[in-house]
Design a protein around this motif. Structure first.
Motif, PDB file in Angstrom:
ATOM      1  N   THR A  84     -30.992  15.750  -0.271  1.00 14.72           N
ATOM      2  CA  THR A  84     -29.834  16.046  -1.113  1.00 14.72           C
ATOM      3  C   THR A  84     -29.274  17.428  -0.814  1.00 14.72           C
ATOM      4  OG1 THR A  84     -30.694  14.617  -2.859  1.00 14.72           O
ATOM      5  CG2 THR A  84     -29.028  16.222  -3.481  1.00 14.72           C
ATOM      6  N   ALA A  85     -30.161  18.413  -0.628  1.00 13.74           N
ATOM      7  CA  ALA A  85     -29.700  19.781  -0.369  1.00 13.74           C
ATOM      8  C   ALA A  85     -28.889  19.843   0.923  1.00 13.74           C
ATOM      9  CB  ALA A  85     -30.895  20.728  -0.297  1.00 13.74           C
ATOM     10  N   GLY A  86     -29.391  19.195   1.983  1.00 12.64           N
ATOM     11  CA  GLY A  86     -28.647  19.183   3.235  1.00 12.64           C
ATOM     12  C   GLY A  86     -27.325  18.454   3.109  1.00 12.64           C
ATOM     13  N   PHE A  87     -27.308  17.361   2.339  1.00 15.71           N
ATOM     14  CA  PHE A  87     -26.071  16.616   2.142  1.00 15.71           C
ATOM     15  C   PHE A  87     -25.034  17.457   1.404  1.00 15.71           C
ATOM     16  CE2 PHE A  87     -23.483  13.909  -0.649  1.00 15.71           C
ATOM     17  CZ  PHE A  87     -22.820  13.149   0.302  1.00 15.71           C
ATOM     18  N   VAL A  88     -25.481  18.168   0.367  1.00 11.80           N
ATOM     19  CA  VAL A  88     -24.561  19.022  -0.388  1.00 11.80           C
ATOM     20  C   VAL A  88     -24.002  20.120   0.505  1.00 11.80           C
ATOM     21  CG1 VAL A  88     -24.401  20.665  -2.301  1.00 11.80           C
ATOM     22  CG2 VAL A  88     -25.634  18.517  -2.605  1.00 11.80           C
ATOM     23  N   LEU A  89     -24.851  20.680   1.378  1.00 13.03           N
ATOM     24  CA  LEU A  89     -24.377  21.714   2.298  1.00 13.03           C
ATOM     25  C   LEU A  89     -23.339  21.154   3.261  1.00 13.03           C
ATOM     26  CD1 LEU A  89     -24.573  24.570   3.458  1.00 13.03           C
ATOM     27  CD2 LEU A  89     -26.491  23.779   4.869  1.00 13.03           C
ATOM     28  N   ASP A  90     -23.608  19.977   3.829  1.00 15.44           N
ATOM     29  CA  ASP A  90     -22.645  19.355   4.747  1.00 15.44           C
ATOM     30  C   ASP A  90     -21.335  19.038   4.039  1.00 15.44           C
ATOM     31  OD1 ASP A  90     -24.376  19.489   6.852  1.00 15.44           O
ATOM     32  OD2 ASP A  90     -25.131  17.448   6.635  1.00 15.44           O
TER      33      ASP A  90
END
Length: 358
Positions: A156-162
């Motif tokens: 989720t954290a990587g998705f939010v960053l992207d």
């Protein structure tokens, strides 16, 4: 000395560009979809900008908010429900609430005797073998879906960053995209008419891929999900996502999903449900592709079906889901460049002018 300086500068330019691309590679998907979204919604942004010509930043912000509300947030909501239904389907298979071997036995037992006799005579069909293979494939597929659902939750954290990078870049592409394209075009070592042709083809292919591929796939998936929900088939959103995914791949389509389900319904005695699903699949889901795709794609970016299929599958293999856009885009640019080469007269074919009397 001048040639040595030019070669050294060219080598430095290549090295620095490769290093810059290496740095940006982790955000390849975010950058790609920011560019794609900016191209698709450029006409909308142009209209908003014309309404407030002195405030381009506000116009870009309004367009960005509209994209967020109309496109991105609904996708996130559907994605969350899809993950939930995928996990529920896997849990139902694991707990035995969905009896895959029993379902397969009923379908195989309902086949006409001449079909089973013919297949058994030529060694094509063995009930136990087919049942075991289908059950193992379904179990493995459900496990894969559940694993991906867990990985999505953990990432989720990587998705939010992207997503944040995509939205941030999208704002500037909407506001300054025209000037940026002009600057890039000026630096291309091509003749002006070739620059214009390549940039025009790039924009056409991106828009055609989104409108003629992704939008139609989403429409077919939505129609399939609606009919599955109407017929009371479990996990309609999961089936809808699978139909949308397969609709993106040419020569496959949503029929690979609703067709076997219709056969199962007919074989297990649900006659009217099976007939309705077949009629809806042929008359509505199938015609949506045949009627809308030529209208949305047009003739300017029409590629052979085999080239679309190969480039799409190759793009998926290399770039993952981003390959749905990258593969056909590379194929279209490949065809365009070779067409330009074919249209360029060779030196030998150019007429030699008579210098006239000396």
């Amino acid at each position: 000395m001048r040639k040595f300086d030019d070669v050294g500068f060219a080598a430095l330019l290549v090295v620095v560009s490769l290093l810059f691309g290496w740095i940006l590679w982790p955000f390849f998907g975010a950058i790609l979809w920011a560019v794609v979204t900016a191209i698709v919604f450029a006409p909308v942004n142009d209209r908003v900008t014309r309404a407030m010509p002195d405030r381009p930043s506000l116009a870009a912000l309004i367009t960005l908010v509209a994209i967020l509300l109309i496109v991105i947030l609904p996708f996130l909501a559907v994605g969350a429900n899809l993950v939930s239904q995928g996990a529920e389907a896997y849990a139902a298979i694991e707990s035995g609430r969905i009896d895959l071997p029993g379902l397969i036995r009923r379908v195989l037992a309902s086949l006409p005797a001449w079909v089973t006799d013919f297949a058994a005579r030529y060694g094509i069909y063995n009930a136990d073998d087919v049942q075991e293979r289908i059950a193992s494939w379904a179990t493995a597929s459900s496990q894969s879906i559940a694993t991906r659902a867990v990985s999505i939750g953990q990432g989720t954290a990587g998705f939010v960053l992207d997503l944040g990078v995509m939205l941030y870049l999208l704002f500037f592409l909407l506001r300054d995209g025209g000037r940026l394209i002009d600057r890039i075009a000026d630096k291309l070592p091509l003749q002006p008419h070739r620059r214009r042709a390549l940039l025009r083809k790039f924009a056409q292919v991106v828009q055609a891929t989104v409108k003629g591929g992704i939008l139609i796939a989403l429409l077919q998936g939505a129609l399939g999900g609606i009919i599955f929900w109407f017929l009371g088939i479990p996990s309609p959103l999961l089936w809808a996502a699978l139909m949308a995914f397969l609709s993106l791949v040419p020569a496959v389509g949503a029929g690979l999903v609703w067709g076997p389900v219709a056969i199962y319904l007919l074989a297990t005695g649900s006659i009217w449900q099976g007939v309705v699903l077949v009629a809806f699949g042929v008359m509505v889901i199938g015609l949506a592709d045949n009627i809308l795709r030529p209208m949305l794609v047009g003739k300017d970016v029409k590629l052979p079906d085999y080239l679309i299929l190969i480039s799409t599958l190759g793009g998926i293999e290399i770039f993952g889901l981003n390959g749905f856009v990258v593969g056909p885009l590379i194929a279209a640019m490949f065809v365009t460049v070779w067409q330009m080469l074919a249209e360029t007269p060779s030196r030998r074919e150019q007429p030699v002018r008579d210098p006239g009397p000396a």
